[in-house]
Design an enzyme around this catalytic site. Sequence first.
Site, PDB file in Angstrom:
ATOM      1  N   LYS A  49      16.431 -10.704   0.883  1.00 30.81           N
ATOM      2  CA  LYS A  49      17.083 -10.661  -0.384  1.00 30.81           C
ATOM      3  C   LYS A  49      17.661  -9.059  -0.154  1.00 30.81           C
ATOM      4  O   LYS A  49      17.358  -8.629   0.805  1.00 30.81           O
ATOM      5  CB  LYS A  49      15.977 -10.683  -1.701  1.00 30.81           C
ATOM      6  CG  LYS A  49      15.027  -9.637  -1.733  1.00 30.81           C
ATOM      7  CD  LYS A  49      14.077  -9.644  -2.923  1.00 30.81           C
ATOM      8  CE  LYS A  49      14.595  -9.217  -4.022  1.00 30.81           C
ATOM      9  NZ  LYS A  49      13.392  -8.857  -5.173  1.00 30.81           N
ATOM     10  N   GLU A 104      10.299  -6.718  -4.102  1.00 24.11           N
ATOM     11  CA  GLU A 104      10.962  -5.965  -2.848  1.00 24.11           C
ATOM     12  C   GLU A 104      12.292  -5.685  -3.327  1.00 24.11           C
ATOM     13  O   GLU A 104      12.914  -6.521  -3.858  1.00 24.11           O
ATOM     14  CB  GLU A 104      10.865  -6.542  -1.515  1.00 24.11           C
ATOM     15  CG  GLU A 104       9.243  -6.656  -1.100  1.00 24.11           C
ATOM     16  CD  GLU A 104       9.195  -7.148   0.278  1.00 24.11           C
ATOM     17  OE1 GLU A 104       9.976  -6.880   1.067  1.00 24.11           O
ATOM     18  OE2 GLU A 104       8.252  -7.988   0.598  1.00 24.11           O
ATOM     19  N   THR A 142      -3.062  -9.881  -2.121  1.00 25.13           N
ATOM     20  CA  THR A 142      -3.156 -11.067  -2.914  1.00 25.13           C
ATOM     21  C   THR A 142      -4.111 -12.100  -2.102  1.00 25.13           C
ATOM     22  O   THR A 142      -4.133 -12.341  -0.849  1.00 25.13           O
ATOM     23  CB  THR A 142      -1.815 -11.850  -2.774  1.00 25.13           C
ATOM     24  OG1 THR A 142      -0.714 -10.863  -3.411  1.00 25.13           O
ATOM     25  CG2 THR A 142      -1.525 -13.051  -3.428  1.00 25.13           C
ATOM     26  N   ALA A 198       1.657 -16.136 -11.304  1.00 23.12           N
ATOM     27  CA  ALA A 198       2.883 -15.614 -11.554  1.00 23.12           C
ATOM     28  C   ALA A 198       3.858 -15.796 -10.529  1.00 23.12           C
ATOM     29  O   ALA A 198       5.094 -16.320 -11.034  1.00 23.12           O
ATOM     30  CB  ALA A 198       2.533 -14.072 -11.543  1.00 23.12           C
ATOM     31  N   ARG A 250      25.011 -17.497  -2.000  1.00 26.32           N
ATOM     32  CA  ARG A 250      24.319 -16.811  -2.979  1.00 26.32           C
ATOM     33  C   ARG A 250      25.304 -16.842  -4.286  1.00 26.32           C
ATOM     34  O   ARG A 250      24.949 -16.113  -5.297  1.00 26.32           O
ATOM     35  CB  ARG A 250      24.073 -15.303  -2.457  1.00 26.32           C
ATOM     36  CG  ARG A 250      23.008 -15.393  -1.345  1.00 26.32           C
ATOM     37  CD  ARG A 250      21.747 -15.594  -1.927  1.00 26.32           C
ATOM     38  NE  ARG A 250      20.465 -15.582  -1.024  1.00 26.32           N
ATOM     39  CZ  ARG A 250      19.394 -15.413  -1.334  1.00 26.32           C
ATOM     40  NH1 ARG A 250      18.797 -15.400  -2.329  1.00 26.32           N
ATOM     41  NH2 ARG A 250      18.418 -15.586  -0.021  1.00 26.32           N
ATOM     42  N   GLY A 274       0.988  -1.267   0.215  1.00 27.69           N
ATOM     43  CA  GLY A 274      -0.016   0.053  -0.155  1.00 27.69           C
ATOM     44  C   GLY A 274       0.801   1.141  -0.057  1.00 27.69           C
ATOM     45  O   GLY A 274       0.600   2.214  -0.562  1.00 27.69           O
ATOM     46  N   CYS A 310       5.541 -13.509  -0.339  1.00 31.43           N
ATOM     47  CA  CYS A 310       4.674 -13.922  -1.289  1.00 31.43           C
ATOM     48  C   CYS A 310       4.845 -15.497  -2.023  1.00 31.43           C
ATOM     49  O   CYS A 310       3.828 -16.173  -1.924  1.00 31.43           O
ATOM     50  CB  CYS A 310       4.845 -12.982  -2.470  1.00 31.43           C
ATOM     51  SG  CYS A 310       4.441 -11.229  -2.249  1.00 31.43           S
ATOM     52  N   LYS A 313       3.679 -18.532   0.367  1.00 33.41           N
ATOM     53  CA  LYS A 313       2.176 -18.245   0.874  1.00 33.41           C
ATOM     54  C   LYS A 313       1.454 -18.491  -0.229  1.00 33.41           C
ATOM     55  O   LYS A 313       0.243 -19.131  -0.287  1.00 33.41           O
ATOM     56  CB  LYS A 313       2.112 -16.857   1.298  1.00 33.41           C
ATOM     57  CG  LYS A 313       0.757 -16.454   1.795  1.00 33.41           C
ATOM     58  CD  LYS A 313       0.532 -15.214   2.273  1.00 33.41           C
ATOM     59  CE  LYS A 313       0.711 -14.029   1.471  1.00 33.41           C
ATOM     60  NZ  LYS A 313      -0.422 -13.720   0.686  1.00 33.41           N
TER      61      LYS A 313
END
Length: 471
Positions: free
Chosen positions: A340, A166, A132, A224, A446, A16, A277, A280
């Site tokens: 990240k 993000e 979502t 997606a 990484r 938001g 995201c 979940k």
Amino acid sequence: MGYDLKICCMGAGYVGGPTMAVIAKKCPNVLVTVVDLSQKQIDAWNSSALPIYEPGLEEVVAVGLKRGNLVFSTDIEGTIAAADIVFISVNTPTKTAGIGAGRAANVKNCELCARTIAKVSTSDKIVVEKSTVPVRTSDAVRAVLEHGAKPGVKFQVLSNPEFLAEGTAVPDLEEPSRVLLGGMQTPEGLAAVKVVADVYAQWVPREKILTTNLWSSELSKLVANAMLAQRVSSVNSISALCEATGANIGEISRACGTDPRIGPKFLQASVGFGGSCFQKDILNLVYLCETYGLRECAEYWNWVVKMNEYQKSRFSLNIVKSMFNTVTGKKIALFGFAFKKDTGDTRETAAAFVARDLVDEQARVHVYDPQVSRETMMTEFKYTLNLTEATKPGFSDLIVTSPDPYAAAEGAHAIAVVTEWDEFKTLDYQKIYDSMAKPAFLFDGRNIIDADKCRAIGFQVYSIGKPVGMN
């Protein structure tokens, strides 16, 4: 000044706040008000210390605040009553109890928002799902609105899922790959879609504004994220095979990524994906498939999550096995805790799982992250892993937050790189090596460290998906 349109956004979180700040910046003729129950959250948005870290966000917020068409407030009912468009951008966490626990999304907050909108609205409104949500949540929102509406007040419900990432939220919002708007295929529904599309069209090319029916839009968001996560889990599964056979995951990713049918994105092997995201949304998709009797489809997507869990535990196990099968009493430095780089978000971060595994082995874990506070770190341990001093006595003593990477590594037996912050690429690893216990281990989760250079210094380096001794 008078405004052509008034927008209210319910929820001042990761979606938001940035989304509305960009709308306010790009649309000076629109009054955008973000409301939230938390006075602390609203105060932070109105200060120079924003509640979330996102490159470029401070400057965007400052534009709207200075101009006056971006407002952060706790006056929820008054703002809704005055708005033409109300965005619902609240958290939809995975259920922890009841039907679908651990997989289904809890849409309680969306329903509560709808009830509030219906209660205070005295004029027609467009209500936009930004959160979502499971497919067909709009049916529930519309039912709540219609049953609670005052005489003569009508609502149109749209779906407008976010696709920002993000760390790159501002450019993702200012130059989106697409804007997706779903609405009822009725004259009123299509008219509502046009109103919201016209807002985005003030800076987004029309060809990038896609319109669908409501349920396609709701489901597109889940799909997606599931497909992106699938690519991560797929390449991570191959990284395990590379380590077993002597192949190099970097070379394989490059070879596959040059195929235009595949492309190079999301083919970087890592310790595993995190964030609010991916897991979940996949678990929500699994639950939806199960609900409609599509067992094989549910199993297919569930394995994306299982592979991610396997990759995290495999990384932790490799640390223990490489260090002579014991890390008890040893100091291990964790470089990074955010899920990240370029974000302070720690939700479902792989670092928390790695830290838990090491603490279970009685290691002393010293964590450094440039954007994550100890309070945020401990909150993640509590809510994702149920790790607190109460559930695991002595836990807080085994997790130490360090002020910089050099302090974290001093006297350590090993370093584990779990977040790909750019600063970790250019540290003085000779200085770090000199300060560590020997033999000094470096586990690169990484693949961002110059492994050959670190081996020349004296480190024993282990990189995801690469044979020992290979960069």
